[in-house]
Design a protein around this motif. Structure first.
Motif, PDB file in Angstrom:
ATOM      1  N   VAL A  64       0.706  -1.317  -0.195  1.00  0.00           N
ATOM      2  CA  VAL A  64      -0.032   0.277   0.122  1.00  0.00           C
ATOM      3  C   VAL A  64       1.471   0.940   0.130  1.00  0.00           C
ATOM      4  N   GLY A  65       0.464   2.443  -1.236  1.00  0.00           N
ATOM      5  CA  GLY A  65       1.305   3.544  -0.990  1.00  0.00           C
ATOM      6  C   GLY A  65       2.780   3.067  -1.947  1.00  0.00           C
ATOM      7  N   ASP A  66       2.497   2.041  -1.527  1.00  0.00           N
ATOM      8  CA  ASP A  66       4.125   2.130  -2.267  1.00  0.00           C
ATOM      9  C   ASP A  66       4.310   2.110  -4.644  1.00  0.00           C
TER      10      ASP A  66
ATOM     11  N   GLY B 140      -7.868 -15.799  -3.422  1.00  0.00           N
ATOM     12  CA  GLY B 140      -9.159 -15.344  -3.250  1.00  0.00           C
ATOM     13  C   GLY B 140      -8.927 -14.296  -2.314  1.00  0.00           C
ATOM     14  N   PRO B 141      -7.506 -15.037  -1.112  1.00  0.00           N
ATOM     15  CA  PRO B 141      -7.572 -13.708   0.532  1.00  0.00           C
ATOM     16  C   PRO B 141      -7.038 -12.148  -0.344  1.00  0.00           C
ATOM     17  N   LEU B 142      -6.094 -13.236  -1.288  1.00  0.00           N
ATOM     18  CA  LEU B 142      -4.947 -12.157  -2.128  1.00  0.00           C
ATOM     19  C   LEU B 142      -6.079 -10.355  -2.424  1.00  0.00           C
ATOM     20  N   LEU B 143      -6.136 -11.209  -3.056  1.00  0.00           N
ATOM     21  CA  LEU B 143      -7.302 -10.403  -4.538  1.00  0.00           C
ATOM     22  C   LEU B 143      -7.939 -10.152  -3.214  1.00  0.00           C
ATOM     23  N   ARG B 144      -8.492 -10.350  -2.845  1.00  0.00           N
ATOM     24  CA  ARG B 144      -9.730  -9.226  -1.027  1.00  0.00           C
ATOM     25  C   ARG B 144      -9.204  -8.120  -0.245  1.00  0.00           C
TER      26      ARG B 144
ATOM     27  N   ILE C  58      -7.833  -5.767  -3.037  1.00  0.00           N
ATOM     28  CA  ILE C  58      -9.123  -4.702  -3.383  1.00  0.00           C
ATOM     29  C   ILE C  58      -9.354  -3.509  -2.077  1.00  0.00           C
ATOM     30  N   ALA C  59      -9.025  -4.205  -0.674  1.00  0.00           N
ATOM     31  CA  ALA C  59      -9.790  -3.008   0.024  1.00  0.00           C
ATOM     32  C   ALA C  59      -8.643  -2.075   0.142  1.00  0.00           C
ATOM     33  N   ALA C  60      -7.487  -1.645  -0.007  1.00  0.00           N
ATOM     34  CA  ALA C  60      -6.177  -1.821  -0.594  1.00  0.00           C
ATOM     35  C   ALA C  60      -6.949  -0.364  -1.099  1.00  0.00           C
ATOM     36  N   ALA C  61      -7.536  -1.047  -2.534  1.00  0.00           N
ATOM     37  CA  ALA C  61      -7.343   0.005  -3.399  1.00  0.00           C
ATOM     38  C   ALA C  61      -8.227   1.152  -3.330  1.00  0.00           C
ATOM     39  N   ALA C  62      -9.094   1.146  -1.944  1.00  0.00           N
ATOM     40  CA  ALA C  62     -10.693   1.647  -1.825  1.00  0.00           C
ATOM     41  C   ALA C  62      -9.656   3.739  -1.106  1.00  0.00           C
TER      42      ALA C  62
ATOM     43  N   ASP D 194      -6.051   4.117  -1.873  1.00  0.00           N
ATOM     44  CA  ASP D 194      -4.443   3.923  -3.151  1.00  0.00           C
ATOM     45  C   ASP D 194      -5.097   4.181  -4.324  1.00  0.00           C
ATOM     46  N   GLN D 195      -4.908   5.256  -5.233  1.00  0.00           N
ATOM     47  CA  GLN D 195      -5.221   5.266  -6.361  1.00  0.00           C
ATOM     48  C   GLN D 195      -4.456   4.483  -7.051  1.00  0.00           C
ATOM     49  N   ALA D 196      -2.761   4.415  -6.605  1.00  0.00           N
ATOM     50  CA  ALA D 196      -2.140   3.501  -7.233  1.00  0.00           C
ATOM     51  C   ALA D 196      -2.242   2.265  -7.481  1.00  0.00           C
ATOM     52  N   ILE D 197      -3.004   1.405  -6.224  1.00  0.00           N
ATOM     53  CA  ILE D 197      -3.753   0.044  -5.931  1.00  0.00           C
ATOM     54  C   ILE D 197      -5.129   0.042  -6.495  1.00  0.00           C
ATOM     55  N   THR D 198      -5.481   0.942  -6.718  1.00  0.00           N
ATOM     56  CA  THR D 198      -6.588   0.809  -8.158  1.00  0.00           C
ATOM     57  C   THR D 198      -6.333   1.290  -9.369  1.00  0.00           C
ATOM     58  N   ARG D 199      -5.596   1.796  -9.704  1.00  0.00           N
ATOM     59  CA  ARG D 199      -5.094   1.689 -10.872  1.00  0.00           C
ATOM     60  C   ARG D 199      -4.990   0.680 -11.203  1.00  0.00           C
ATOM     61  N   ALA D 200      -3.783   0.162 -10.875  1.00  0.00           N
ATOM     62  CA  ALA D 200      -3.397  -1.282 -10.824  1.00  0.00           C
ATOM     63  C   ALA D 200      -4.861  -2.798 -10.931  1.00  0.00           C
ATOM     64  N   VAL D 201      -5.389  -2.516  -9.894  1.00  0.00           N
ATOM     65  CA  VAL D 201      -6.482  -3.464  -9.732  1.00  0.00           C
ATOM     66  C   VAL D 201      -7.336  -3.758 -11.337  1.00  0.00           C
ATOM     67  N   ILE D 202      -8.211  -1.880 -11.738  1.00  0.00           N
ATOM     68  CA  ILE D 202      -8.423  -2.001 -13.022  1.00  0.00           C
ATOM     69  C   ILE D 202      -7.925  -2.639 -14.383  1.00  0.00           C
ATOM     70  N   ASP D 203      -6.449  -2.244 -14.071  1.00  0.00           N
ATOM     71  CA  ASP D 203      -5.670  -2.028 -15.302  1.00  0.00           C
ATOM     72  C   ASP D 203      -5.056  -4.257 -15.847  1.00  0.00           C
ATOM     73  N   GLN D 204      -4.607  -4.460 -15.062  1.00  0.00           N
ATOM     74  CA  GLN D 204      -4.013  -5.644 -14.337  1.00  0.00           C
ATOM     75  C   GLN D 204      -5.168  -6.849 -13.776  1.00  0.00           C
ATOM     76  N   TRP D 205      -5.671  -6.320 -13.924  1.00  0.00           N
ATOM     77  CA  TRP D 205      -6.974  -7.859 -13.292  1.00  0.00           C
ATOM     78  C   TRP D 205      -8.018  -7.988 -13.855  1.00  0.00           C
ATOM     79  N   ILE D 206      -8.464  -5.928 -13.446  1.00  0.00           N
ATOM     80  CA  ILE D 206     -10.356  -6.186 -14.110  1.00  0.00           C
ATOM     81  C   ILE D 206     -10.608  -6.111 -15.410  1.00  0.00           C
ATOM     82  N   ALA D 207      -9.620  -5.598 -15.818  1.00  0.00           N
ATOM     83  CA  ALA D 207      -9.926  -4.476 -17.493  1.00  0.00           C
ATOM     84  C   ALA D 207      -9.826  -6.658 -18.398  1.00  0.00           C
TER      85      ALA D 207
END
Length: 197
Positions: free
Chosen positions: A2-4, A106-110, A113-117, A119-132
């Motif tokens: 987080v924040g890295d 499963g717990p890792l992804l959970r 996803i929780a950390a993305a709330a 941290d914008q860098a994690i949000t972007r990573a979740v969207i770009d590298q997993w969801i999209a």
């Protein structure tokens, strides 16, 4: 993790060997110790590369972890050869559900996803590298079904994707039991039937 974060740069393509070492290190660290263990420093040490190398190609450690996870389950978003559209959709939903139900993944992804709330860098990573990538795989199946006349031309692809992939994530984030294979099949059948009626 987080924040890295850093700034990914463009230019010379990544070395396939370096990329493989970095994403493998990130996934191993995250699966063994949780997302907090996969810092850029730890990934660099584990992969035998410099922080500069990592920041040259990835914006955050979260992006590396998620890229590696997607690599490890890439077959889950590849349409099985010769499959019908409903069977291809069922394959995707069943495999997504299986991945999210795994005791470590499963717990890792959970947690990510929780950390993305916050941290914008994690949000972007979740969207770009997993969801999209996963959404695009389902959307392509649906677009092909529309082109083949199996679904109406008016089909709302984005809504259909949401209907298919949201239940496994909903259950994951709320700590509910995952769908079993039979339930995943019923979900796919119900959505498909709703699209053609």
């Amino acid at each position: 993790m987080v924040g890295d974060q850093g700034t990914a740069k463009r230019g010379r393509p990544r070395s396939p060997q370096v990329r493989a070492a970095v994403v493998r290190a990130a996934v191993e660290l995250a699966l063994d110790g949780g997302p907090g263990a996969a810092t850029v420093d730890a990934i660099a040490k584990h992969a035998g590369v410099s922080r500069t190398t990592i920041y040259k190609w990835w914006p955050s450690s979260a992006a590396i972890v998620l890229e590696g996870l997607l690599d490890s389950v890439h077959a889950s978003i590849v349409r099985p050869p010769g499959s019908s559209s409903p069977a291809a959709l069922h394959h995707h939903v069943r495999e997504l559900n299986r991945i999210l139900a795994e005791p470590r993944t499963g717990p890792l992804l959970r947690n990510v996803i929780a950390a993305a709330a916050s941290d914008q860098a994690i949000t972007r990573a979740v969207i770009d590298q997993w969801i999209a990538p996963r959404r695009e795989a389902v959307a392509e199946i649906l677009r092909q079904a529309v082109a083949a006349g199996e679904l109406p031309g008016s089909t709302d692809i984005e809504v259909a994707v949401d209907a298919l992939v949201s239940p496994p994530y909903y259950r994951l984030t709320l700590g509910m039991p995952p769908l079993d294979d039979a339930a995943a099949g019923r979900l796919t059948e119900t959505v498909w039937r709703g699209l053609i009626e």
